[in-house]
Design a protein around this motif. Sequence first.
Motif, mmCIF file in Angstrom:
data_model
loop_
_atom_site.group_PDB
_atom_site.id
_atom_site.type_symbol
_atom_site.label_atom_id
_atom_site.label_comp_id
_atom_site.label_asym_id
_atom_site.label_seq_id
_atom_site.Cartn_x
_atom_site.Cartn_y
_atom_site.Cartn_z
ATOM 1 N N ARG A 153 0.827 -1.196 0.000
ATOM 2 C CA ARG A 153 0.000 0.000 0.000
ATOM 3 C C ARG A 153 0.869 1.258 0.000
ATOM 4 O O ARG A 153 1.959 1.293 0.598
ATOM 5 N N TRP A 174 6.729 7.301 4.020
ATOM 6 C CA TRP A 174 5.830 7.612 5.134
ATOM 7 C C TRP A 174 6.123 9.004 5.684
ATOM 8 O O TRP A 174 5.204 9.787 5.937
ATOM 9 N N GLN A 176 -5.301 5.258 9.191
ATOM 10 C CA GLN A 176 -5.048 5.573 10.594
ATOM 11 C C GLN A 176 -5.806 6.821 11.022
ATOM 12 O O GLN A 176 -6.401 6.866 12.116
ATOM 13 N N ASP A 208 -2.100 4.102 4.111
ATOM 14 C CA ASP A 208 -1.938 3.777 5.534
ATOM 15 C C ASP A 208 -2.166 5.012 6.406
ATOM 16 O O ASP A 208 -2.769 4.931 7.482
#
Length: 413
Positions: free
Chosen positions: A55, A91, A64, A60
């Motif tokens: 992903r 990220w 979240q 993500d």
Amino acid sequence: MADWQEIPGGITAPKGYRAAGMAAGLKPSGLPDLALIVSDVEAIAAGVFTTNQVRAACVDYCRQRLQAKSSARAILCNAGQANAATGTQGWEDALDSAQSLSQLLHVPPESILLASTGVIGQRIKLDKLKAALPQMIAALSETGSEAAARAIMTTDLVPKAIALETVLHDRPVRIGGIAKGSGMIHPNMATMLAFVTCDAAVSPHLWQQMLSRAADRSFNQITVDGDTSTNDSLFALANGESRTPAITEPGTEADKLEAMLTEVCIYLAKAIARDGEGATCLLEVQVSGAVDDESARRVARTIAGSSLVKSAIFGRDPNWGRIAGAAGRAGVSFDQNDLQIGLGPFLMMQNGQPQPFDRAAANAYLKQAAEGAYLREDTVLITVSIGHGHGSGTAWGCDLSYDYVKINAEYTT
């Protein structure tokens, strides 16, 4: 007759939303590649995401965020780099982009949703993205839907947008949406991004349920090439700016709103399938007679996703045997003696028996559909019945042409 009407305005048709799109230098082509959608007030937010185990960071991040807080103010989407399979640095890039936008909008980072599309394995060109944000915010407009829709495109040939309006409690309520998608399209969720706005007030739990069901009837029923992407995201915001009473429980008003939401999603899903890479026509598969709707939808998806069926449609070959074969391998039990197959106006199988039909006319039907000149414009209609149950379902796809291979053979070069 539908309880709504189509209106102009796309994603910014509902009250209290602005959008913008621009070229930030993220794509080598210099085409628009950054989009922003903002609600004037905090909006209830819901999301549906890819089921791929690989992903993008934005997926993500948003999962979240929505698990912790079911509301948002803005959606930021970049095109050009998928920021998928980019490790911890990808990220960090997602966090940095959300933080940068939140500071400029003067909202918490938790109120920012992110989406990315482009080449897997490439990080966002973060310096260019951040440098463009002030100009992007300045360009936000109640007429910015078109610019935003174009800025999220990759191999898409056309922007995709829709807006509908209905009346709840004697006041207008609107839902608008934009989407992108052309290749790597397959259920769960298909390779696509879709953003939906609504000016009704809806409880978070109910809004999420509505969106999930709408996705099952639309975006999870389209296929172009059998590949499920790393970045698929569907977001829906509901900001309450229509000033109608909040919908907090199932009932007539909730059903009416969900029906309109589903219609918006179906329109965008069909637009994605119609714009499939290299496609010349839209394929619609209607299945009936199943024991339940999910079984019918599964058969429809299998037929629409069959490479043999799709190739036959591109070759204008009314080869109904491929349709029968795909229906039989869908994993749904039925008696082949109940099987009925139609292609447009032509009945090809009934009660499990082949039926005589005019092959030349069926070939002409496929040719004219590809030219957008037949009864259903550019749509090839396949109808299948597998029994006597009440379950029914529809899936959409497109034909498989030579150009699909050419487009994807050269995607990163």
